[in-house]
Design a protein around this motif. Structure first.
Motif, PDB file in Angstrom:
ATOM      1  N   ALA A 189       0.864  -1.185   0.000  1.00  0.00           N
ATOM      2  CA  ALA A 189       0.000   0.000   0.000  1.00  0.00           C
ATOM      3  C   ALA A 189       0.901   1.235   0.000  1.00  0.00           C
ATOM      4  N   SER A 190       0.479   2.280  -0.704  1.00  0.00           N
ATOM      5  CA  SER A 190       1.322   3.463  -0.801  1.00  0.00           C
ATOM      6  C   SER A 190       0.538   4.603  -1.414  1.00  0.00           C
ATOM      7  N   ASN A 191       0.852   5.809  -1.038  1.00  0.00           N
ATOM      8  CA  ASN A 191       0.320   6.982  -1.731  1.00  0.00           C
ATOM      9  C   ASN A 191       1.448   7.884  -2.248  1.00  0.00           C
ATOM     10  N   ILE A 192       2.689   7.327  -2.257  1.00  0.00           N
ATOM     11  CA  ILE A 192       3.843   8.049  -2.797  1.00  0.00           C
ATOM     12  C   ILE A 192       4.923   7.041  -3.124  1.00  0.00           C
ATOM     13  N   ASP A 193       5.724   7.367  -4.107  1.00  0.00           N
ATOM     14  CA  ASP A 193       6.883   6.543  -4.428  1.00  0.00           C
ATOM     15  C   ASP A 193       8.110   7.152  -3.758  1.00  0.00           C
ATOM     16  N   LEU A 194       8.552   6.497  -2.679  1.00  0.00           N
ATOM     17  CA  LEU A 194       9.751   6.979  -2.007  1.00  0.00           C
ATOM     18  C   LEU A 194      10.982   6.599  -2.810  1.00  0.00           C
ATOM     19  N   PRO A 195      12.000   7.438  -2.810  1.00  0.00           N
ATOM     20  CA  PRO A 195      13.203   7.092  -3.564  1.00  0.00           C
ATOM     21  C   PRO A 195      13.880   5.856  -3.002  1.00  0.00           C
ATOM     22  N   ALA A 196      14.535   5.126  -3.876  1.00  0.00           N
ATOM     23  CA  ALA A 196      15.247   3.922  -3.460  1.00  0.00           C
ATOM     24  C   ALA A 196      16.502   4.309  -2.679  1.00  0.00           C
ATOM     25  N   GLY A 197      17.053   3.373  -1.947  1.00  0.00           N
ATOM     26  CA  GLY A 197      18.298   3.623  -1.233  1.00  0.00           C
ATOM     27  C   GLY A 197      18.122   3.973   0.216  1.00  0.00           C
ATOM     28  N   ILE A 198      16.848   3.971   0.725  1.00  0.00           N
ATOM     29  CA  ILE A 198      16.652   4.228   2.152  1.00  0.00           C
ATOM     30  C   ILE A 198      17.079   2.983   2.922  1.00  0.00           C
ATOM     31  N   PRO A 199      17.985   3.147   3.889  1.00  0.00           N
ATOM     32  CA  PRO A 199      18.452   1.953   4.626  1.00  0.00           C
ATOM     33  C   PRO A 199      17.296   1.249   5.328  1.00  0.00           C
ATOM     34  N   LEU A 200      17.364  -0.082   5.362  1.00  0.00           N
ATOM     35  CA  LEU A 200      16.330  -0.868   6.032  1.00  0.00           C
ATOM     36  C   LEU A 200      16.498  -0.758   7.537  1.00  0.00           C
ATOM     37  N   PRO A 201      15.403  -0.531   8.273  1.00  0.00           N
ATOM     38  CA  PRO A 201      15.499  -0.502   9.731  1.00  0.00           C
ATOM     39  C   PRO A 201      15.640  -1.914  10.296  1.00  0.00           C
ATOM     40  N   VAL A 202      16.061  -1.978  11.548  1.00  0.00           N
ATOM     41  CA  VAL A 202      16.162  -3.267  12.230  1.00  0.00           C
ATOM     42  C   VAL A 202      14.773  -3.695  12.677  1.00  0.00           C
ATOM     43  N   ILE A 203      14.495  -4.985  12.504  1.00  0.00           N
ATOM     44  CA  ILE A 203      13.161  -5.514  12.842  1.00  0.00           C
ATOM     45  C   ILE A 203      12.900  -5.326  14.325  1.00  0.00           C
ATOM     46  N   ASP A 204      11.687  -4.852  14.612  1.00  0.00           N
ATOM     47  CA  ASP A 204      11.201  -4.656  15.979  1.00  0.00           C
ATOM     48  C   ASP A 204      12.095  -3.694  16.789  1.00  0.00           C
ATOM     49  N   ALA A 205      12.819  -2.849  16.104  1.00  0.00           N
ATOM     50  CA  ALA A 205      13.652  -1.856  16.790  1.00  0.00           C
ATOM     51  C   ALA A 205      12.962  -0.491  16.736  1.00  0.00           C
ATOM     52  N   THR A 206      13.593   0.490  17.331  1.00  0.00           N
ATOM     53  CA  THR A 206      13.063   1.850  17.304  1.00  0.00           C
ATOM     54  C   THR A 206      12.991   2.338  15.866  1.00  0.00           C
TER      55      THR A 206
END
Length: 469
Positions: free
Chosen positions: A94-111
């Motif tokens: 689901a999305s209402n915008i295309d975010l640019p690629a290259g955003i680092p993945l967050p750690v699962i269940d982390a802040t």
């Protein structure tokens, strides 16, 4: 032209720093406001990401967000909230915008992770978090983003609301400074009143009690000026007294001789009266010249260290050559002994010549017929000694300390002098930092007057020689 004002000057000096301080405070307020706006907006983004995470968990098993969730996330506002729900296996859910690629993945269940990215049209602030998907090994990444316009708008609102207050405080400070300076200047009123109440001839030092410390340099300068004025007035009064003392006798003699000529018109009597008139007028002229020379010598208070370079040898030789005819007419042997040049001292050439003139005149007057007068110049290690001696009767040693006093004549001396010659010499010596020494001549008779000056380094060494004119 408008007179300068200390109040206006101080206010002008303060206005520029105050204006710069106002601009600097505005920049600081904007930076601080933007900083705290970022903190609060980032906290709101994190809360939005967590809320979207809870909604996804409540819709477990579905690949898309429910219409209710979309309505909540896409609520129309001036600055809408953007979101992206992405599965690492199935792609965008689901999305209402295309975010640019290259955003680092967050750690699962982390802040949730916060990043600033460049969107398609404007910069974005993104809060991202990761959770386990329904499929084994799948990861769901939830991202919530918004533009930075709201943050800057809030910072500008804070700035606009704060700057007038800061400006008002600065204006208040300037008013207080104006009032303080005005009240502070009233501390000068006692000093102004003290000067206004002074009599014209009251040149005593100012009363420093009650004068602010910052004004003490001014009052000390005024005291120094008053002291110089007091010295000038004393010199003026002394000159008037000396002139009255010296000119009273010749003027009375001139009047007496004029009355004598009028009372006895015989040619021989008139001629004799004219001879006396000529002698008295010459004496009066000589006394007037010496009075002027003495007044000028007394007015010189500066040392000779900053004066011109004067070659005493050349000065003495030139003047001795001028006086040779007078010495020959009086049957006196006038000579010079010393270097031809190279005896340099710092001083006023006019006053140094005046001192030499009076020394030589005094020596010629007392040398006597068939006598001798010797002007000598000796260059020592750090001093130059200028001496003038005669072969006259001399002066008893007990009177040497008083030589140089105005109108002082030792007992037994000739009475046709003014008593100012050695006084002029002493004043010139004092103004040039020279020592005056009295003594006997070489043969034990006569009087020798020596002036010792501080020597200047010569430009080049000169051989010494003795000559007799």
């Amino acid at each position: 032209m408008r007179s300068p004002s200390l109040r206006r000057r101080l206010l002008t000096i303060l206005v520029v720093p105050m204006a710069l301080a106002w601009l600097g405070s505005g920049a600081l307020i904007y930076v601080l406001a933007l900083h705290y706006a970022n903190i609060n907006y980032d906290r709101s983004l994190v809360d939005g990401a967590r809320a979207l995470e809870r909604m996804i968990r409540s819709e477990s098993g579905r690949e898309e967000l429910s219409p209710q969730v979309r309505i909540l996330m896409e609520y129309e506002s001036a600055e809408p909230t953007y979101y992206v729900v992405r599965s690492l296996k199935h792609g965008v859910l689901a999305s209402n915008i295309d975010l640019p690629a290259g955003i680092p993945l967050p750690v699962i269940d982390a802040t949730p992770r916060l990043d600033s990215v460049d969107g398609i049209r404007r910069p974005l602030r993104v809060a991202s978090l990761a959770l386990h998907g329904d499929d084994s090994g799948d990861t769901i990444v939830v991202s919530v983003a918004e533009t930075l316009a709201g943050r800057h708008a809030l910072a500008r609102e804070i700035l606009v609301g704060t700057l007038p207050i800061v400006l008002l405080l600065i204006a208040l400070v300037l008013v207080l400074v104006w009032v303080g300076v005005s009240r502070g200047l009233h501390l000068l009123d006692p000093l102004v009143e003290q000067l206004a109440q002074r009599r014209a001839r009251d040149l005593s030092p100012l009363d420093q009690r009650g004068v602010p410390i910052e004004i003490r340099p001014l009052t000390r300068t005024i005291d120094a000026l008053l002291a110089r004025l007091r010295e000038l007035l004393e010199l003026q009064e002394r000159f008037i007294a000396d002139a009255a003392h010296q000119l009273r006798t010749p003027l009375a003699g001139l009047r007496l001789q004029a009355e004598r000529a009028l009372g006895d018109p015989r040619p021989e009597s008139v001629r004799d009266a004219l001879v006396h008139v000529e002698r008295l007028s010459a004496g009066a002229g000589r006394a007037a010249g010496q009075l002027l020379a003495l007044a000028r010598a007394q007015a010189i208070n500066e040392s000779a260290s900053g004066a011109a370079r004067v070659d005493l040898a050349q000065l003495a030789r030139t003047y001795i050559a001028e006086r040779v005819p007078d010495a020959l007419a009086a049957q006196i042997d006038l000579g010079y002994e010393g270097p031809a040049h190279g005896a340099d001292v710092a001083g006023d050439p006019v006053m140094l010549r005046e001192a030499l003139v009076n020394l030589v005149d005094n020596a010629l007057n007392h040398a006597g017929e068939q006598g001798s007068v010797t002007v000598s110049l000796t260059c020592e290690l750090s001093t130059i000694a200028l001496g003038v001696e005669d072969s006259g009767p001399g002066v008893a040693a007990e009177w040497w300390p008083r030589l140089g006093e105005r109108f002082f004549r030792p007992p037994g001396s000739r009475r046709d002098g003014s008593g100012l010659g050695l006084a002029i010499v002493r004043r010139v010596a004092d103004s040039h930092g020279a020592a005056v020494v009295f003594g006997r001549g070489r043969d034990g008779g006569g009087l020798r007057v020596t002036l010792r000056f501080a020597a200047l380094a010569p430009d080049e060494p000169q051989p010494s020689r003795s000559s007799r004119v």
